[in-house]
Design an enzyme around this catalytic site. Structure first.
Site, short mmCIF file in Angstrom:
data_model
loop_
_atom_site.label_atom_id
_atom_site.label_comp_id
_atom_site.label_asym_id
_atom_site.label_seq_id
_atom_site.Cartn_x
_atom_site.Cartn_y
_atom_site.Cartn_z
N CYS A 146 0.80 -1.24 0.00
CA CYS A 146 0.00 0.00 0.00
C CYS A 146 0.83 1.28 0.00
O CYS A 146 0.57 2.17 -0.84
CB CYS A 146 -0.97 0.03 1.17
SG CYS A 146 -1.38 -1.55 1.88
N ARG A 161 6.05 -11.71 5.33
CA ARG A 161 5.54 -11.48 6.68
C ARG A 161 5.98 -12.61 7.60
O ARG A 161 6.05 -13.76 7.16
CB ARG A 161 4.00 -11.45 6.68
CG ARG A 161 3.46 -10.30 5.88
CD ARG A 161 1.94 -10.31 5.90
NE ARG A 161 1.43 -9.31 4.95
CZ ARG A 161 0.16 -9.21 4.60
NH1 ARG A 161 -0.72 -10.03 5.13
NH2 ARG A 161 -0.23 -8.29 3.74
N GLN A 221 0.79 -10.92 -3.42
CA GLN A 221 -0.61 -10.49 -3.35
C GLN A 221 -1.07 -9.97 -4.70
O GLN A 221 -0.29 -9.33 -5.41
CB GLN A 221 -0.74 -9.35 -2.34
CG GLN A 221 -0.53 -9.75 -0.91
CD GLN A 221 -0.78 -8.57 0.00
OE1 GLN A 221 -0.08 -7.56 -0.06
NE2 GLN A 221 -1.79 -8.66 0.83
N ASP A 238 -2.70 -7.33 -5.58
CA ASP A 238 -3.02 -6.17 -4.77
C ASP A 238 -3.46 -5.00 -5.64
O ASP A 238 -2.77 -4.65 -6.59
CB ASP A 238 -1.76 -5.78 -4.00
CG ASP A 238 -2.09 -5.18 -2.65
OD1 ASP A 238 -3.28 -5.03 -2.35
OD2 ASP A 238 -1.15 -4.87 -1.91
N HIS A 283 -5.04 -0.93 -5.33
CA HIS A 283 -5.43 0.21 -4.51
C HIS A 283 -6.16 1.20 -5.41
O HIS A 283 -5.65 1.57 -6.45
CB HIS A 283 -4.21 0.85 -3.85
CG HIS A 283 -3.61 -0.07 -2.84
ND1 HIS A 283 -2.48 -0.82 -3.09
CD2 HIS A 283 -4.02 -0.41 -1.59
CE1 HIS A 283 -2.22 -1.56 -2.04
NE2 HIS A 283 -3.13 -1.35 -1.11
N LYS A 300 -15.23 -3.16 5.73
CA LYS A 300 -14.70 -4.04 4.68
C LYS A 300 -15.68 -5.15 4.34
O LYS A 300 -16.60 -5.45 5.10
CB LYS A 300 -13.38 -4.65 5.14
CG LYS A 300 -13.52 -5.48 6.41
CD LYS A 300 -12.26 -6.27 6.70
CE LYS A 300 -12.44 -7.11 7.95
NZ LYS A 300 -11.38 -8.04 8.21
N HIS A 318 -8.49 -0.83 -0.52
CA HIS A 318 -7.53 -1.93 -0.72
C HIS A 318 -8.36 -3.10 -1.23
O HIS A 318 -9.41 -3.40 -0.68
CB HIS A 318 -6.89 -2.40 0.59
CG HIS A 318 -6.25 -1.33 1.39
ND1 HIS A 318 -4.89 -1.18 1.46
CD2 HIS A 318 -6.77 -0.38 2.18
CE1 HIS A 318 -4.60 -0.18 2.27
NE2 HIS A 318 -5.72 0.32 2.72
ZN ZN Z 1 -3.32 -2.22 0.71
#
Ligand code: ZN
Ligand code: ZN
Length: 636
Positions: A334, A363, A381, A383, A385, A465, A511
């Site tokens: 992010c 992680r 990911q 991912d 945004h 979310k 996200h």
């Molecule tokens: Zn994010």
């Protein structure tokens, strides 16, 4: 008389001293039989709990997930009772209900093995048949600590000390006394069906510096039929275990030498992943996303601004020193995408801006929590945004949701479990904006039309979310997609756009991951398809098998022809018998086997056999080509 309010708002009048069981009986004989506990003003209670006037009561049966939990937890007591009878020096620790079952951890002189479970089950059946009543008592913590110490139950004594309550409750069933908050079934014979599953090691309080305990897993169901179905599902799941299939089909591995939780993608796995990525990228272009690529490490300043060093540090690896500055390997993408947004002055006309990246993050996960591709320490990911104006929220969420269901549907997921999580007590951002965003999520969910549940107060501190779980081909649920609104990061990074009236405003950030991570999603896909991928994403789509070496040239020419159309083709020209070759191709779960003998070679034909089918169809190579290309283009 006392007045009790039922969930539908109606009032039931009962005699003074009436219990939950009496309430159930007053409603009906069926309910009296099915009742296992009650929820009194929101608190779970035993059936024997005496009611007071004005209380709101819900009767809990096995149909309620809470009833199942009580069943499974009660069974864990019975298991502990049996273990104590068979191994009197065993000390009991904790025995909670978990998803689909329960466990109990024991401190044993000799660790139990799976072979010990049958004897424990026999003893449990005896205890269940005896129909012993669960009896609750209360006492002061001091009294309880002395009592359990005297019984040699040092772990229980420690738990009581740590609870630091004035009073605690105990439950006795047969001659087994346990510290427990309850509630439980009224008696042991209310357990309809159970099974002990396996034994594992577990550290006391999950800490490897503590003693290793023996954890026994089991499950219980309201009927033998449901138990049998579940056991069948477990068997099926074992056959589909992605770690096992990953090895058998040579898709991926984990290397001790390279470090735990880090996946190695072998050629076939990497090909399948590439095909998923290609599909993902193509669809993102169609949906108006821009791709970005960001670094793998970032300076500590960045993680300070984002807040990760404040609340996410435990999942981040130790920093490395570069020119006297701390750099961290990214646990999330992010902040990087935000920095790209901030390289220009953005206008209201530029929004939505949708950045997407297959971003690899690292992680920290405890070694005990690692589970093949499903839980790894490094993963990529999918991912995205999205930066939008407040007034775009509704429309954008709806578009994102439709996109998510289209992508997941392509992988043959048809059923979903969806949750909308709303504002928690601790949160950032104005309540007005929260309400507006939550309303937008709700609106979009209603519009898309899948049923969903609401997790009141279950949102992240930075925004509401939507979480989406997919149901796989044997009925298991997997968390994959998440759509999170974020009011926090735009504020922390002082993000702006120029509004229509010329003022500076803060964009809202979404996200969004659809697959979750490529690793995890691939692990789920392997189990979902049991390794037999659909033609479009199979690493090898067809294998050509020759009956005689006399047709090898034809086989090779055919393979080359098919490859030139973009298909992934293998040949098996070995001197093996054709039956063995067919069997090998089935073992490799290749969608198509093309068998060629002298007759087929002469006529320019192939005998086509589908994976899992015993029949084959003879067709011309052009007919086969048309069929497979159609399937690929339709992603079937
Ligand atoms: Zn994010
Ligand atoms: Zn209990």
């Amino acid at each position: 008389m006392i007045d009790i309010t039922l969930p539908d708002g109606s009032i039931k009048q009962l005699n003074d001293g009436a219990t939950i069981a009496d309430l159930a009986a007053s409603i009906g004989a069926g309910l009296a039989k099915a009742a296992v506990a009650g929820k009194v003003d929101g608190e779970l209670r035993d059936l024997k709990f005496p009611l007071s006037t004005g209380e709101k009561v819900e009767i809990i049966t096995f149909k309620n997930p809470l009833g199942l939990e009580i069943l499974r937890h009660s069974t864990s007591h019975i298991m502990a009772a049996a273990v104590k009878q068979l191994y009197p020096t065993a000390q009991v620790t904790i025995g909670p209900a978990i998803e689909n079952g329960f466990y109990y951890d024991f401190a044993m002189e000799r660790a139990l093995t799976d072979e010990d479970l049958a004897a424990i089950e026999v003893r449990m059946h005896e205890l269940i048949k005896a129909g012993d009543v669960f009896t609750r008592s209360e006492m002061s913590s001091n009294e309880a600590e002395t009592l359990f110490k005297g019984m040699g139950e040092n772990y229980k004594a420690e738990i009581i000390r740590d609870l630091a309550q004035a009073r605690v409750s105990t439950y006795k069933v047969g001659d087994f006394l346990d510290l427990c908050r309850g509630p439980h079934l009224p008696s042991s014979d209310k357990i309809p069906a159970f099974k002990l599953l396996n034994v594992a090691g577990a550290y006391w309080r999950g800490d490897e510096r503590n003693a290793m305990l023996t954890r026994v897993y089991g499950t219980a169901f309201p009927s033998q039929k449901e138990l049998d179905e579940y056991l069948k599902q477990i068997e099926e799941a074992k056959k589909r275990d992605h770690r096992r299939l990953g090895k058998e089909l040579d898709l991926f591995s984990f290397q001790e030498e390279g470090g735990a939780g880090l996946a190695y993608w072998h050629p076939k796995g990497a090909m399948a992943r590439k095909l998923v990525e290609d599909f993902w990228r193509e669809e993102h272009i169609k949906a108006g996303y821009d791709f970005v690529i960001s670094p793998h490490i970032g300076k500590s300043d960045l993680w300070e601004t984002s807040g990760h060093l404040g609340f996410y540090k435990e999942s981040m690896y130790s920093p490395m020193d570069i020119d006297g500055q701390d750099y961290y390997i990214k646990p999330m993408n992010c902040p990087f995408h935000i920095l790209i947004y901030k390289t220009q002055t953005r206008s209201y006309r530029d929004l939505p801006i949708r950045y997407s990246e297959l971003g690899t993050v690292y992680r920290y996960e405890r070694s005990g929590a690692l589970h093949g591709l499903l839980r790894a320490r490094g993963f990529t990911q999918d991912d995205s945004h999205i930066f939008i104006r407040e007034d775009q929220l509704k429309g954008e969420i709806e578009t994102v949701l439709k996109f998510v269901f289209y992508i997941l549907g392509t992988f043959q997921f048809k059923e979903f479990e969806i949750f909308l999580s709303t504002r928690p007590k601790e949160h950032v951002g104005e309540v007005r904006v929260w309400d507006m965003a939550t309303e937008a999520l709700r609106f979009a969910l209603d519009k898309v039309g899948f049923p969903y549940g609401i997790d009141e107060g279950g949102g992240a501190f930075y925004g509401p979310k939507i979480d989406i779980k997919v149901k796989d081909s044997i009925g298991r649920l997997w968390q994959c997609s998440t759509i999170q609104v974020d009011f926090n990061l735009p504020e922390r990074f002082k993000m702006q756009y120029i509004a229509e009236d010329g003022t500076r405003k803060q964009p809202v950030m979404i996200h969004r991951a659809m697959l979750g991570s490529l690793e995890r999603f691939f692990g789920v896909l392997v189990e979902h398809f049991a390794g037999a991928f659909p033609v479009w994403m199979a690493p090898v789509q067809a294998r050509i098998l020759t009956i005689t070496n006399a047709v090898d040239d034809y086989a090779q020419t055919l393979a080359q022809e098919l490859r030139s159309k973009g298909l992934r083709i293998e040949t098996d020209l070995s001197p093996e018998k054709i039956n063995a070759k067919v069997r090998d191709a089935q073992m490799a779960k290749i969608p198509y086997s093309l068998v060629i003998g002298a007759r087929e070679a002469e006529a320019g034909k192939v005998a086509v056999r589908r994976y899992g089918s015993a029949d084959s169809a003879v067709m011309t190579k052009d007919e086969f080509l048309a069929q497979i290309l159609k399937e690929v283009s339709e992603r079937k």
